[in-house]
Motif scaffolding. Structure first.
Motif, PDB file in Angstrom:
ATOM      1  N   GLU A   6       0.836  -1.190   0.000  1.00 27.73           N
ATOM      2  CA  GLU A   6       0.000   0.000   0.000  1.00 27.73           C
ATOM      3  C   GLU A   6       0.878   1.249   0.000  1.00 27.73           C
ATOM      4  OE1 GLU A   6      -3.206  -0.491  -0.262  1.00 27.73           O
ATOM      5  OE2 GLU A   6      -3.641   1.659  -0.391  1.00 27.73           O
ATOM      6  N   GLU A   7       1.912   1.218   0.796  1.00 25.94           N
ATOM      7  CA  GLU A   7       2.839   2.348   0.845  1.00 25.94           C
ATOM      8  C   GLU A   7       3.453   2.590  -0.529  1.00 25.94           C
ATOM      9  OE1 GLU A   7       6.078   1.769   3.538  1.00 25.94           O
ATOM     10  OE2 GLU A   7       7.227   3.415   2.651  1.00 25.94           O
ATOM     11  N   SER A   8       3.793   1.499  -1.192  1.00 25.33           N
ATOM     12  CA  SER A   8       4.413   1.616  -2.504  1.00 25.33           C
ATOM     13  C   SER A   8       3.448   2.227  -3.526  1.00 25.33           C
ATOM     14  CB  SER A   8       4.891   0.233  -2.932  1.00 25.33           C
ATOM     15  OG  SER A   8       4.782   0.059  -4.303  1.00 25.33           O
ATOM     16  N   LEU A   9       2.189   1.817  -3.470  1.00 24.74           N
ATOM     17  CA  LEU A   9       1.197   2.383  -4.387  1.00 24.74           C
ATOM     18  C   LEU A   9       0.975   3.866  -4.100  1.00 24.74           C
ATOM     19  CD1 LEU A   9      -1.418  -0.535  -4.415  1.00 24.74           C
ATOM     20  CD2 LEU A   9       0.100   0.150  -6.277  1.00 24.74           C
ATOM     21  N   LEU A  10       0.935   4.201  -2.824  1.00 24.24           N
ATOM     22  CA  LEU A  10       0.754   5.610  -2.467  1.00 24.24           C
ATOM     23  C   LEU A  10       1.925   6.441  -2.947  1.00 24.24           C
ATOM     24  CD1 LEU A  10      -0.811   6.032   1.067  1.00 24.24           C
ATOM     25  CD2 LEU A  10      -1.824   6.101  -1.187  1.00 24.24           C
ATOM     26  N   GLY A  11       3.116   5.898  -2.817  1.00 24.45           N
ATOM     27  CA  GLY A  11       4.302   6.621  -3.267  1.00 24.45           C
ATOM     28  C   GLY A  11       4.250   6.880  -4.761  1.00 24.45           C
ATOM     29  N   GLU A  12       3.840   5.890  -5.497  1.00 30.49           N
ATOM     30  CA  GLU A  12       3.726   6.048  -6.945  1.00 30.49           C
ATOM     31  C   GLU A  12       2.714   7.140  -7.290  1.00 30.49           C
ATOM     32  OE1 GLU A  12       4.753   5.769 -10.591  1.00 30.49           O
ATOM     33  OE2 GLU A  12       5.709   4.510  -9.069  1.00 30.49           O
ATOM     34  N   ASN A  13       1.606   7.132  -6.578  1.00 30.96           N
ATOM     35  CA  ASN A  13       0.575   8.125  -6.805  1.00 30.96           C
ATOM     36  C   ASN A  13       1.076   9.523  -6.444  1.00 30.96           C
ATOM     37  OD1 ASN A  13      -1.864   9.177  -7.482  1.00 30.96           O
ATOM     38  ND2 ASN A  13      -3.056   7.929  -6.068  1.00 30.96           N
ATOM     39  N   LEU A  14       1.829   9.590  -5.371  1.00 31.06           N
ATOM     40  CA  LEU A  14       2.373  10.877  -4.937  1.00 31.06           C
ATOM     41  C   LEU A  14       3.329  11.437  -5.985  1.00 31.06           C
ATOM     42  CD1 LEU A  14       2.519  12.992  -2.777  1.00 31.06           C
ATOM     43  CD2 LEU A  14       4.126  11.574  -1.506  1.00 31.06           C
ATOM     44  N   LEU A  15       4.134  10.567  -6.551  1.00 31.15           N
ATOM     45  CA  LEU A  15       5.043  11.004  -7.617  1.00 31.15           C
ATOM     46  C   LEU A  15       4.242  11.575  -8.783  1.00 31.15           C
ATOM     47  CD1 LEU A  15       7.825  11.158  -8.976  1.00 31.15           C
ATOM     48  CD2 LEU A  15       7.527   8.781  -9.692  1.00 31.15           C
ATOM     49  N   SER A  16       3.171  10.912  -9.134  1.00 29.73           N
ATOM     50  CA  SER A  16       2.326  11.398 -10.226  1.00 29.73           C
ATOM     51  C   SER A  16       1.774  12.779  -9.931  1.00 29.73           C
ATOM     52  CB  SER A  16       1.145  10.438 -10.447  1.00 29.73           C
ATOM     53  OG  SER A  16       1.484   9.441 -11.372  1.00 29.73           O
ATOM     54  N   VAL A  17       1.130  12.885  -8.787  1.00 33.81           N
ATOM     55  CA  VAL A  17       0.449  14.134  -8.463  1.00 33.81           C
ATOM     56  C   VAL A  17       1.441  15.282  -8.303  1.00 33.81           C
ATOM     57  CG1 VAL A  17      -1.003  15.279  -6.745  1.00 33.81           C
ATOM     58  CG2 VAL A  17      -1.467  12.929  -7.399  1.00 33.81           C
ATOM     59  N   GLY A  18       2.611  14.958  -7.747  1.00 33.97           N
ATOM     60  CA  GLY A  18       3.574  16.016  -7.498  1.00 33.97           C
ATOM     61  C   GLY A  18       4.361  16.440  -8.722  1.00 33.97           C
ATOM     62  N   ARG A  19       4.648  15.494  -9.606  1.00 42.36           N
ATOM     63  CA  ARG A  19       5.639  15.805 -10.627  1.00 42.36           C
ATOM     64  C   ARG A  19       5.246  15.492 -12.060  1.00 42.36           C
ATOM     65  NH1 ARG A  19       8.013  19.788  -8.667  1.00 42.36           N
ATOM     66  NH2 ARG A  19       9.320  19.461  -6.848  1.00 42.36           N
ATOM     67  N   ARG A  20       4.057  14.978 -12.294  1.00 45.60           N
ATOM     68  CA  ARG A  20       3.683  14.700 -13.677  1.00 45.60           C
ATOM     69  C   ARG A  20       2.627  15.693 -14.169  1.00 45.60           C
ATOM     70  NH1 ARG A  20       5.733   8.866 -14.061  1.00 45.60           N
ATOM     71  NH2 ARG A  20       4.834   8.043 -12.160  1.00 45.60           N
ATOM     72  N   THR A  21       2.594  15.912 -15.469  1.00 46.85           N
ATOM     73  CA  THR A  21       1.570  16.769 -16.053  1.00 46.85           C
ATOM     74  C   THR A  21       0.226  16.017 -16.038  1.00 46.85           C
ATOM     75  OG1 THR A  21       1.845  15.891 -18.273  1.00 46.85           O
ATOM     76  CG2 THR A  21       3.289  17.691 -17.629  1.00 46.85           C
ATOM     77  N   ALA A  22      -0.831  16.749 -16.307  1.00 45.76           N
ATOM     78  CA  ALA A  22      -2.167  16.153 -16.294  1.00 45.76           C
ATOM     79  C   ALA A  22      -2.231  14.960 -17.247  1.00 45.76           C
ATOM     80  CB  ALA A  22      -3.206  17.196 -16.677  1.00 45.76           C
ATOM     81  N   ARG A  23      -1.679  15.160 -18.421  1.00 47.60           N
ATOM     82  CA  ARG A  23      -1.702  14.092 -19.419  1.00 47.60           C
ATOM     83  C   ARG A  23      -0.947  12.854 -18.931  1.00 47.60           C
ATOM     84  NH1 ARG A  23      -2.089  13.350 -24.955  1.00 47.60           N
ATOM     85  NH2 ARG A  23      -0.411  12.169 -25.957  1.00 47.60           N
ATOM     86  N   GLU A  24       0.213  13.085 -18.367  1.00 45.61           N
ATOM     87  CA  GLU A  24       1.001  11.970 -17.835  1.00 45.61           C
ATOM     88  C   GLU A  24       0.282  11.279 -16.687  1.00 45.61           C
ATOM     89  OE1 GLU A  24       5.661  13.226 -18.400  1.00 45.61           O
ATOM     90  OE2 GLU A  24       4.480  14.327 -16.937  1.00 45.61           O
ATOM     91  N   ARG A  25      -0.298  12.057 -15.820  1.00 47.57           N
ATOM     92  CA  ARG A  25      -0.999  11.478 -14.678  1.00 47.57           C
ATOM     93  C   ARG A  25      -2.112  10.561 -15.135  1.00 47.57           C
ATOM     94  NH1 ARG A  25      -2.014  16.727 -10.738  1.00 47.57           N
ATOM     95  NH2 ARG A  25      -0.234  17.866 -11.595  1.00 47.57           N
ATOM     96  N   LEU A  26      -2.869  11.041 -16.107  1.00 50.78           N
ATOM     97  CA  LEU A  26      -3.988  10.228 -16.592  1.00 50.78           C
ATOM     98  C   LEU A  26      -3.485   8.942 -17.223  1.00 50.78           C
ATOM     99  CD1 LEU A  26      -6.437  12.929 -17.847  1.00 50.78           C
ATOM    100  CD2 LEU A  26      -6.974  11.004 -16.357  1.00 50.78           C
ATOM    101  N   ALA A  27      -2.474   9.065 -18.060  1.00 51.75           N
ATOM    102  CA  ALA A  27      -1.933   7.866 -18.696  1.00 51.75           C
ATOM    103  C   ALA A  27      -1.425   6.882 -17.646  1.00 51.75           C
ATOM    104  CB  ALA A  27      -0.808   8.248 -19.661  1.00 51.75           C
ATOM    105  N   ALA A  28      -0.691   7.395 -16.669  1.00 47.14           N
ATOM    106  CA  ALA A  28      -0.135   6.522 -15.636  1.00 47.14           C
ATOM    107  C   ALA A  28      -1.246   5.867 -14.814  1.00 47.14           C
ATOM    108  CB  ALA A  28       0.808   7.307 -14.726  1.00 47.14           C
ATOM    109  N   ALA A  29      -2.246   6.649 -14.451  1.00 41.79           N
ATOM    110  CA  ALA A  29      -3.324   6.116 -13.626  1.00 41.79           C
ATOM    111  C   ALA A  29      -4.106   5.047 -14.377  1.00 41.79           C
ATOM    112  CB  ALA A  29      -4.253   7.239 -13.179  1.00 41.79           C
ATOM    113  N   LEU A  30      -4.416   5.325 -15.625  1.00 36.11           N
ATOM    114  CA  LEU A  30      -5.173   4.342 -16.399  1.00 36.11           C
ATOM    115  C   LEU A  30      -4.342   3.079 -16.607  1.00 36.11           C
ATOM    116  CD1 LEU A  30      -6.976   6.638 -18.985  1.00 36.11           C
ATOM    117  CD2 LEU A  30      -7.880   5.582 -16.896  1.00 36.11           C
ATOM    118  N   TRP A  31      -3.048   3.268 -16.819  1.00 36.89           N
ATOM    119  CA  TRP A  31      -2.180   2.102 -16.970  1.00 36.89           C
ATOM    120  C   TRP A  31      -2.197   1.255 -15.707  1.00 36.89           C
ATOM    121  CZ3 TRP A  31       1.708  -0.676 -14.960  1.00 36.89           C
ATOM    122  CH2 TRP A  31       2.368  -1.576 -15.807  1.00 36.89           C
ATOM    123  N   ASN A  32      -2.117   1.924 -14.568  1.00 34.38           N
ATOM    124  CA  ASN A  32      -2.119   1.190 -13.305  1.00 34.38           C
ATOM    125  C   ASN A  32      -3.422   0.446 -13.088  1.00 34.38           C
ATOM    126  OD1 ASN A  32       0.475   1.718 -12.301  1.00 34.38           O
ATOM    127  ND2 ASN A  32      -0.142   3.760 -11.629  1.00 34.38           N
TER     128      ASN A  32
END
Lengths: 241, 241
Positions: free
Chosen positions: A134-160
């Motif tokens: 769970e910690e690992s998933l949260l960390g991945e999500n935090l990286l997305s929200v903190g450092r990825r653009t909207a487009r990247e976030r969406l792609a990453a989230a849908l991929w996950n």
DNA sequence: CGAACTATTGACACCCCTCAAGACCCGTGG
DNA sequence: CCACGGGTCTTGAGGGGTGTCAATAGTTCG
């Protein structure tokens, strides 16, 4: 009625079935099953619960909120996830869990957790594993929200999501169920609903994804991973010890 | 040389000292101590480590990175924190840990984790607790990065750091050590260094905080909490079981 | 067929980022 | 003692990504 087949408390070796002893033990630990409707609260931020749950089927979200109504979903909840570890081990839940679809949960009484840890080091390992994952998933999500653009976030989230769906055997090569609303996605990614929608539209236009009637279609998963700036590593299924 | 006084593996009752038996057991579990300089890597994302560490003193950061260099610090590391749970329980670390100041770490061999879980349910509980706490901190950070303004994020982060410093007995009523750079803060909050600096300057001008020569001064903690839109709940020290 | 929820689209504003240059701080070496 | 260099902090200008507001369309379900 008592079914432990999808219980996450056997991550020690996910391919190994319970031994008869273990099976008996787990059935004894289990207090019953709980069915909740779609869109219902399961556990509330700040509350203590006498129970710990595992998800047998259905989907949900974990989320935290600020008083003024702003909401952040911290993770999506899939079958096999453990819910309420925090309330079991700390004084209260630090986040809420709500069902997105109808869910059925496996119920464990919290006060028996101690017996579990004492009598079954395998289960103790499983719980540590569940927490670390769970910690690992949260960390991945935090990286997305903190450092990825909207487009990247969406792609990453849908991929996950796609990847986790596949891991539990839902969907096929290019299709996966997508039970969440755009609002849930937006809240998970720290975006506004409007911007989420517009970015999704663009991705649909480009043929990167399709999404309608609660189904996600992705022809080229690697392309999606590339757009999301993620390394497409599948879920690790087999811990070492 | 062997010192277990600051070991996080006794959260079961943070006020209880180890019994003589427990003490002997933990000393046996402990493999030694490790000292690292400021600004050094401790554990690297993607790598497996044969060791698990606890922080005896010094400060650091956990972080994740994208290939192109973007960095997100997921949490700050304080004395008493456990490092490497993921590598102990999964195949590899999902984030990096780097020292900010010089640190001294307590070293535990990973392969003996199983013995620990088997022979000491109290320690098993402690590890579950440590995982749940880390998850809770990450969730709080995620809420900040996803849904709070730059000003709120800074106020919340500084409040948390202040609070955790106080919890380990560093600083006094209005003062606390602040070992991290503005760049670390920015990376933790998903902000650019420049904007972090400007927002901090404004908060200094308003008299909300002072920060110079690695020291943070906060006269009115509640005001800071209010600016950060957080409920000022102190660290929960006493789990239930 | 209506009600409630969800998705879509356009206009406009602003928060925050990037780029760039300079100031400060401090350890090192001449 | 002073010059130098690298790291960190500070400040200004301008642009762009994302948020907010608002209205409409589509969907689901009783």
């Amino acid at each position: 009625m008592i079914d432990c087949s999808n219980c996450p408390l056997r991550k020690h070796d996910v391919f190994a079935a319970f031994t008869p002893t273990e099976e008996r033990f787990m059935k004894e630990f289990k207090a019953g099953e709980l069915k909740v409707d779609a869109g219902s609260p399961v556990l509330s931020e700040g509350a203590a619960s006498p129970y710990l749950y595992s998800v047998l089927n259905g989907f949900g979200v974990r989320s935290k909120a600020i008083e003024d109504g702003r909401r952040q979903v911290t993770n999506f909840v899939f079958p096999g996830d453990l819910i309420g570890l925090q309330t079991a081990v700390m004084n209260a839940m630090e986040h809420s869990v709500d069902s997105t679809t109808a869910m059925t949960l496996c119920v464990f009484p919290r006060e028996r957790l101690w017996d579990l840890l004492k009598n079954s080091p395998e289960r103790a390992f499983d719980m540590v594993w569940a927490g670390a994952r769970e910690e690992s998933l949260l960390g991945e999500n935090l990286l997305s929200v903190g450092r990825r653009t909207a487009r990247e976030r969406l792609a990453a989230a849908l991929w996950n999501i796609f990847s986790r769906m596949r891991a539990i055997g839902e969907g096929d090569r290019a299709h996966a169920p997508m039970p969440w609303r755009q609002q849930d996605l937006a809240d998970a990614l720290g975006l506004s609903l409007v911007h989420t929608n517009k970015t999704l539209s663009r991705m649909k236009d480009e043929g990167l994804i399709q999404w309608s009637s609660s189904t996600l279609v992705v022809e080229d998963l690697d392309q999606l991973a590339a757009v999301g700036s993620i390394e497409a590593t599948p879920e690790r299924k087999r811990p070492l010890i």
